[in-house]
Scaffold this active site. Structure first.
Site, mmCIF file in Angstrom:
data_model
loop_
_atom_site.group_PDB
_atom_site.id
_atom_site.type_symbol
_atom_site.label_atom_id
_atom_site.label_comp_id
_atom_site.label_asym_id
_atom_site.label_seq_id
_atom_site.Cartn_x
_atom_site.Cartn_y
_atom_site.Cartn_z
ATOM 1 N N SER A 70 0.824 -1.214 0.000
ATOM 2 C CA SER A 70 0.000 0.000 0.000
ATOM 3 C C SER A 70 0.857 1.263 0.000
ATOM 4 C CB SER A 70 -0.915 0.008 1.219
ATOM 5 O OG SER A 70 -1.675 -1.174 1.265
HETATM 6 N N1 SAM Z 1 -0.554 -4.655 4.151
HETATM 7 C C1 SAM Z 1 0.166 -5.090 2.979
HETATM 8 C C2 SAM Z 1 1.596 -4.635 2.991
HETATM 9 O O1 SAM Z 1 2.018 -3.967 3.948
HETATM 10 O O2 SAM Z 1 2.302 -4.987 2.055
HETATM 11 C C3 SAM Z 1 -0.519 -4.718 1.692
HETATM 12 C C4 SAM Z 1 -1.734 -5.518 1.472
HETATM 13 S S1 SAM Z 1 -2.317 -5.631 -0.175
HETATM 14 C C5 SAM Z 1 -2.900 -4.015 -0.498
HETATM 15 C C6 SAM Z 1 -3.784 -6.584 0.153
HETATM 16 C C7 SAM Z 1 -3.516 -8.021 0.483
HETATM 17 O O3 SAM Z 1 -4.737 -8.623 0.922
HETATM 18 C C8 SAM Z 1 -3.055 -8.867 -0.696
HETATM 19 O O4 SAM Z 1 -1.811 -9.422 -0.406
HETATM 20 C C9 SAM Z 1 -4.143 -9.948 -0.826
HETATM 21 O O5 SAM Z 1 -3.639 -11.213 -1.206
HETATM 22 C C10 SAM Z 1 -4.691 -9.971 0.576
HETATM 23 N N2 SAM Z 1 -6.037 -10.544 0.725
HETATM 24 C C11 SAM Z 1 -7.135 -10.395 -0.066
HETATM 25 N N3 SAM Z 1 -8.172 -11.077 0.459
HETATM 26 C C12 SAM Z 1 -7.728 -11.666 1.597
HETATM 27 C C13 SAM Z 1 -8.332 -12.503 2.576
HETATM 28 N N4 SAM Z 1 -9.610 -12.886 2.517
HETATM 29 N N5 SAM Z 1 -7.564 -12.917 3.609
HETATM 30 C C14 SAM Z 1 -6.270 -12.557 3.711
HETATM 31 N N6 SAM Z 1 -5.640 -11.775 2.813
HETATM 32 C C15 SAM Z 1 -6.372 -11.318 1.764
#
Ligand code: SAM
Length: 224
Positions: A70
């Site tokens: 992000s």
């Molecule tokens: N917080 C992260 C970082 O510091 O790099 C960035 C997160 S990224 C914007 C969103 C993440 O949410 C992705 O890696 C995606 O695979 C994950 N995601 C989507 N749906 C999810 C779920 N139901 N449970 C866990 N992770 C999920």
């Protein structure tokens, strides 16, 4: 730390200080603990090697598997809204690169970061371990259902676009705890803060934002 990184450690630190001033303080981030944590965490370590040059870019950056790390401002804003205190137990839904988990651990939280994509979870776990963030634990799973094993949480921070606040998050949140999550449609969300007061959720909306979709049981269907 690798040898080439040692040589550039000061440059990276200066880049993080500039990032904090120009992207965070300039936009109204005030919590000194958040700012210090963001300056302390080596963001470049959480980037895929071919994306290191973009470590301090003012936007989301691809990390592989069609996912992103992000924007630094969104991380700072959401962590500020979470009002995390040292020693608190925090669930992070969507651990991605592990960067935000490191920021929370740097602030003294015990972090449970849940990530749906095993390859990302494994990489995040390896980076956090190499950097010594022992208080950050990465779990592979569907965070739309929370992570009951380590509940209750003082705070829950969601890094993927949710259609609604998941009932599982509410259930796994302590009294007085807060959830910070991007809630809305697939294309646009509002950064939402929900506090549990006497068992009821008090909800307020902050700025608009755009995140990758939350998948899973309480998320969006894959391929929508
Ligand atoms: N917080 C992260 C970082 O510091 O790099 C960035 C997160 S990224 C914007 C969103 C993440 O949410 C992705 O890696 C995606 O695979 C994950 N995601 C989507 N749906 C999810 C779920 N139901 N449970 C866990 N992770 C999920």
């Amino acid at each position: 730390m690798r040898e080439d990184d040692n040589a550039h450690a000061d440059e990276y630190l200066n880049a993080r200080r500039r990032m904090a001033e120009r992207q965070l303080v300039a936009r109204g981030i005030k919590d000194e603990r958040v700012l210090s944590a963001i300056v302390a965490v080596p963001r470049h370590e959480f980037m895929p090697p071919e994306r290191r040059a973009d470590a301090h870019f003012d936007g989301a950056v691809p990390i592989g598997e069609a996912q992103t790390i992000s924007q630094p401002y969104m991380v700072a804003l959401m962590v500020e809204l979470l009002e995390v205190e040292p020693g608190q137990r925090i669930l992070e839904v969507g651990a991605g690169s592990g960067y935000q988990a490191a920021v929370l651990a740097e602030m003294g939280a015990e972090v449970y970061g849940i990530e749906l994509i095993p390859a990302l979870a494994k990489r995040a776990e390896a980076v956090l371990e190499r950097l010594g963030y022992e208080q950050a634990h990465i779990i592979i799973g569907d965070g739309s259902k929370g992570y009951a094993k380590a509940a209750p949480y003082d705070g829950i921070i969601v890094a993927a676009a949710a259609p609604a606040i998941s009932p599982a998050w509410v259930e796994q949140l302590s009294e007085g705890g807060r959830i910070v999550a991007p809630v809305g449609s697939l294309h646009h969300q509002v950064c939402t803060v929900a506090r549990k007061v006497k068992g009821e959720m008090k909800v307020r909306e902050d700025i608009g934002c755009v995140f990758v979709p939350l998948l899973g049981e309480h998320g969006w269907d894959r391929g929508v």
